[in-house]
Write a protein that holds these residues in place. Structure first.
Motif, PDB file in Angstrom:
ATOM      1  N   SER A 304      16.340 -69.081 -32.036  1.00  0.00           N
ATOM      2  CA  SER A 304      17.090 -67.961 -32.963  1.00  0.00           C
ATOM      3  C   SER A 304      16.155 -67.008 -33.596  1.00  0.00           C
ATOM      4  N   GLY A 305      15.201 -67.415 -34.179  1.00  0.00           N
ATOM      5  CA  GLY A 305      14.526 -66.270 -34.977  1.00  0.00           C
ATOM      6  C   GLY A 305      13.805 -65.292 -33.892  1.00  0.00           C
ATOM      7  N   VAL A 306      13.509 -65.774 -32.841  1.00  0.00           N
ATOM      8  CA  VAL A 306      12.851 -64.993 -32.001  1.00  0.00           C
ATOM      9  C   VAL A 306      13.917 -63.816 -31.177  1.00  0.00           C
ATOM     10  N   ILE A 307      15.249 -64.534 -31.011  1.00  0.00           N
ATOM     11  CA  ILE A 307      16.374 -63.810 -30.459  1.00  0.00           C
ATOM     12  C   ILE A 307      16.801 -62.641 -31.547  1.00  0.00           C
ATOM     13  N   LYS A 308      16.643 -63.003 -32.589  1.00  0.00           N
ATOM     14  CA  LYS A 308      16.879 -61.792 -33.732  1.00  0.00           C
ATOM     15  C   LYS A 308      15.792 -60.776 -33.763  1.00  0.00           C
ATOM     16  N   ALA A 309      14.615 -61.398 -33.821  1.00  0.00           N
ATOM     17  CA  ALA A 309      13.620 -60.177 -33.710  1.00  0.00           C
ATOM     18  C   ALA A 309      13.514 -59.449 -32.362  1.00  0.00           C
ATOM     19  N   TYR A 310      14.012 -59.988 -31.316  1.00  0.00           N
ATOM     20  CA  TYR A 310      14.165 -59.131 -30.256  1.00  0.00           C
ATOM     21  C   TYR A 310      15.173 -58.144 -30.335  1.00  0.00           C
ATOM     22  N   SER A 311      16.371 -58.476 -30.724  1.00  0.00           N
ATOM     23  CA  SER A 311      17.561 -57.902 -31.193  1.00  0.00           C
ATOM     24  C   SER A 311      17.278 -56.658 -31.924  1.00  0.00           C
ATOM     25  N   GLY A 312      16.677 -57.222 -32.963  1.00  0.00           N
ATOM     26  CA  GLY A 312      16.083 -55.892 -33.956  1.00  0.00           C
ATOM     27  C   GLY A 312      15.372 -54.737 -33.320  1.00  0.00           C
ATOM     28  N   ALA A 313      14.539 -55.328 -32.424  1.00  0.00           N
ATOM     29  CA  ALA A 313      13.492 -54.301 -32.074  1.00  0.00           C
ATOM     30  C   ALA A 313      14.092 -53.334 -30.869  1.00  0.00           C
ATOM     31  N   PHE A 315      17.463 -52.577 -31.128  1.00  0.00           N
ATOM     32  CA  PHE A 315      18.450 -51.503 -31.769  1.00  0.00           C
ATOM     33  C   PHE A 315      17.532 -50.585 -32.517  1.00  0.00           C
ATOM     34  N   LEU A 316      16.529 -51.071 -32.881  1.00  0.00           N
ATOM     35  CA  LEU A 316      15.505 -49.952 -33.768  1.00  0.00           C
ATOM     36  C   LEU A 316      15.085 -49.020 -32.704  1.00  0.00           C
ATOM     37  N   MET A 317      14.647 -49.091 -31.699  1.00  0.00           N
ATOM     38  CA  MET A 317      14.222 -48.023 -30.506  1.00  0.00           C
ATOM     39  C   MET A 317      15.344 -47.614 -29.918  1.00  0.00           C
ATOM     40  N   PHE A 318      16.489 -48.306 -29.870  1.00  0.00           N
ATOM     41  CA  PHE A 318      17.900 -47.491 -29.362  1.00  0.00           C
ATOM     42  C   PHE A 318      18.000 -46.331 -30.122  1.00  0.00           C
ATOM     43  N   SER A 319      17.986 -46.508 -31.579  1.00  0.00           N
ATOM     44  CA  SER A 319      18.360 -45.526 -32.308  1.00  0.00           C
ATOM     45  C   SER A 319      17.247 -44.297 -32.124  1.00  0.00           C
ATOM     46  N   GLN A 320      15.888 -44.882 -32.048  1.00  0.00           N
ATOM     47  CA  GLN A 320      14.836 -43.976 -31.981  1.00  0.00           C
ATOM     48  C   GLN A 320      14.926 -43.065 -30.459  1.00  0.00           C
ATOM     49  N   GLY A 321      15.513 -43.595 -29.536  1.00  0.00           N
ATOM     50  CA  GLY A 321      15.569 -43.006 -28.164  1.00  0.00           C
ATOM     51  C   GLY A 321      16.928 -41.916 -28.576  1.00  0.00           C
ATOM     52  N   LEU A 410      13.851 -52.362 -41.856  1.00  0.00           N
ATOM     53  CA  LEU A 410      13.951 -53.244 -40.386  1.00  0.00           C
ATOM     54  C   LEU A 410      12.411 -53.716 -39.781  1.00  0.00           C
ATOM     55  N   PHE A 411      11.621 -52.784 -39.677  1.00  0.00           N
ATOM     56  CA  PHE A 411      10.252 -52.965 -39.054  1.00  0.00           C
ATOM     57  C   PHE A 411       9.659 -54.044 -39.259  1.00  0.00           C
ATOM     58  N   PRO A 412       9.360 -54.384 -40.837  1.00  0.00           N
ATOM     59  CA  PRO A 412       8.745 -55.496 -41.331  1.00  0.00           C
ATOM     60  C   PRO A 412       9.540 -56.752 -40.887  1.00  0.00           C
ATOM     61  N   SER A 413      11.015 -56.615 -41.218  1.00  0.00           N
ATOM     62  CA  SER A 413      11.864 -57.828 -41.066  1.00  0.00           C
ATOM     63  C   SER A 413      11.577 -58.486 -39.612  1.00  0.00           C
ATOM     64  N   ILE A 414      11.796 -57.731 -38.546  1.00  0.00           N
ATOM     65  CA  ILE A 414      11.693 -58.280 -37.211  1.00  0.00           C
ATOM     66  C   ILE A 414      10.512 -58.667 -36.863  1.00  0.00           C
ATOM     67  N   PHE A 434       8.335 -58.713 -26.908  1.00  0.00           N
ATOM     68  CA  PHE A 434       9.208 -57.918 -28.166  1.00  0.00           C
ATOM     69  C   PHE A 434       8.930 -56.500 -28.124  1.00  0.00           C
ATOM     70  N   TYR A 435       7.946 -56.132 -27.543  1.00  0.00           N
ATOM     71  CA  TYR A 435       7.701 -54.598 -27.511  1.00  0.00           C
ATOM     72  C   TYR A 435       8.341 -53.992 -25.986  1.00  0.00           C
ATOM     73  N   ALA A 436       8.621 -55.013 -25.132  1.00  0.00           N
ATOM     74  CA  ALA A 436       9.322 -54.549 -24.035  1.00  0.00           C
ATOM     75  C   ALA A 436      10.654 -54.383 -24.450  1.00  0.00           C
ATOM     76  N   PHE A 437      11.317 -55.099 -25.476  1.00  0.00           N
ATOM     77  CA  PHE A 437      12.402 -55.026 -25.989  1.00  0.00           C
ATOM     78  C   PHE A 437      12.576 -53.480 -26.628  1.00  0.00           C
ATOM     79  N   PHE A 438      11.493 -53.274 -27.318  1.00  0.00           N
ATOM     80  CA  PHE A 438      11.433 -51.871 -27.836  1.00  0.00           C
ATOM     81  C   PHE A 438      11.400 -50.986 -27.017  1.00  0.00           C
ATOM     82  N   SER A 439      10.751 -50.974 -25.826  1.00  0.00           N
ATOM     83  CA  SER A 439      10.935 -49.964 -24.774  1.00  0.00           C
ATOM     84  C   SER A 439      12.178 -49.750 -24.259  1.00  0.00           C
TER      85      SER A 439
END
Length: 487
Positions: A304-313, A315-321, A410-414, A434-439
């Motif tokens: 669950s912790g990893v899934i939250k981190a991946y989801s946050g990553a 949507f963070l970069m979805f916003s950046q895109g 958001l960034f430190p949290s994930i 994790f950074y694949a989800f960023f991308s």
């Protein structure tokens, strides 16, 4: 006797200041008054090379001198102000005798590599969409080439994570730095959309090798009770990249060209590769970490912790895109040039860095990461809704400042969620995904809006709603977990 790092900073700073004055006072009048186009091209190229060397000495001084981050920040700011380097040199000359040289900090070199990787990414944001349009790309291709970089970056991230766990971070970092620098130089030869597509695929893939290896190194050398603080410190370098990258590319692209901007970034990458070859090749992973690398992998990468981190990553970069795709076009529609896009994108980085380095960073050790993640993504969603409605420079700066607060939460949290959820022997692979989800987030943020053919205002509104929905889901998930734990 070796030259003091501050002395080297002074020398390169003076050279940077002189080249800036030549560019502004001689080359630009020759171009715009007398029509001599080559003046800016030649002087701009020289200035860019000197600036890259100057940036390297700033990083070197930060690594070797016992001083606060305010000094490097002042050195960066001085580079963009005429005569700023000369005023800074006056202060540095007095400061040189007060600050001693400290032993080389390998961790800070890794942070510098993180800075380069995100500097590479953020320097693309203000200029890539307009650059693609300038060589004849359609609106669909414009969004596609922005997302294509991140799509191929995803593959590089995953491969980097796997190889980092197997052979260690050094070789992966070296390969990423050298190959990324080479890919950046290829933009000089882009004259049509088809070749741009090829360069974006290559650039994205090789750049994806860097960050998972760097963050794995950082995470595996962090004490358990200092994770929040360490992640916030790492975030400072990401924030600095977010400040410097867009401003540098926006300003330099308006004075020279987009390919020239990427050449400057390539120079910085090559310099860091040389430093890494000299210093990081000698670094040995602590014995306890080296031994843990041989522990069989039994823990799940998708708890669950990893899934939250991946989801946050994601949507963070979805916003950046979305911002990379729409903000330059929004600014252009309002009648401003790329310089404003760059400074606006730097605004959120300034705010984020302030939150990282001021006492406000204590919140990351005192409040559950799930809550700070929800707050961060919610503030970013509100900002997206407001950007499309903002038509003045003042309101745009305020909204991007609010976006920076959300990013800082958001960034430190994930990252903390990921570190706490994954054992050391799996962190390379975990950070690769994790950074694949960023991308993938950037791909979705830029490409989906292109496919939906949404207008600028509608695109920002759509993104804001998506982010707010995720924030609500994160809050409900946290509350549900608390209820189950209490039951």
């Amino acid at each position: 006797m070796r030259a003091h790092p501050i002395y080297l900073l002074r020398i390169t700073g003076l050279l940077d200041g002189i080249s800036l004055l030549v560019l502004l006072g001689i080359a630009m009048p020759l171009k715009y008054v007398w029509g001599i186009e080559q003046a800016v091209t030649i002087v701009g190229s020289i200035h860019g090379g000197i600036f890259s060397l100057y940036a390297l000495t700033i990083l070197y001084a930060a690594l070797r001198v016992n001083w606060s981050l305010l000094w490097p920040a002042a050195a960066v700011a001085a580079a963009f102000v005429p005569f700023g380097n000369f005023l800074l040199d006056w202060q540095l000359k007095k400061a040189q005798s007060r600050y001693s040289i400290k032993p080389f900090n390998y961790g800070l070199l890794v942070y510098s590599i993180v800075f380069f990787s995100f500097f590479d990414l953020f320097s693309q944001l203000p200029v890539m969409s307009t650059f693609a349009a300038s060589i004849g790309a359609s609106s669909f291709i414009v969004g596609f080439v922005i997302g294509l970089y991140s799509l191929s970056n995803t593959i590089g991230n995953i491969l980097s994570g796997i190889l980092t766990d197997k052979i260690g971070p050094f070789k992966i970092l070296m390969a990423g730095l050298l190959l990324s620098s080479g890919a950046l130089l290829l933009y000089q030869f882009v004259e049509e959309p088809s070749f741009l597509i090829f360069v974006r695929i290559l650039h994205g893939f090789v750049a994806g090798l860097i960050v998972p290896a760097a963050f794995t190194f950082s995470a595996n050398t962090t004490k358990k009770d200092e994770q929040g603080k360490k992640v916030a410190f790492t975030g400072t370098f990401v924030g600095l990249a977010a400040i410097i990258g867009p401003a540098f590319s926006g300003i330099m692209a308006s004075k020279t060209s987009v390919p020239f901007v990427f050449t400057c970034v390539a120079t910085l990458g090559l310099a860091l590769a040389i430093l890494s070859a000299i210093f990081l090749s000698k670094y040995k992973i602590p014995k306890k970490e080296a031994e843990s690398a041989s522990v069989p992998s039994s823990a799940s990468l998708f708890n669950s912790g990893v899934i939250k981190a991946y989801s946050g990553a994601f949507f963070l970069m979805f916003s950046q895109g979305v911002i990379a795709y729409l903000l330059p076009l929004h600014i252009q529609t309002l009648g401003y040039d790329s310089r404003l896009s760059g400074t606006l994108m730097s605004t959120f980085g300034i705010i984020a860095v302030l939150i990282f380095v001021l006492p406000t960073n204590r919140i990351f050790d005192r409040v559950a990461s799930s809550w700070t993640m929800a707050i961060g993504i919610g503030l970013m969603g509100i900002s997206q809704l407001l950007i499309g409605q903002s038509t003045t420079t003042l309101t745009l700066y305020i909204v991007l400042g609010l976006y920076g607060v959300g990013f800082a939460f958001l960034f430190p949290s994930i990252n903390t969620l990921l570190i706490q959820a994954v054992p050391a022997e799996l962190r390379g692979k975990a950070y690769g995904y994790f950074y694949a989800f960023f991308s993938l987030g950037v791909v979705a943020g830029s490409s989906v809006l292109g496919w939906l053919s949404l207008g600028i205002t509608e695109g920002f509104r759509f993104t804001g709603i998506v982010l707010l929905l995720f924030a609500v889901i994160a809050v409900l998930s946290r509350q549900r977990k608390q209820v189950l734990n209490n039951g």
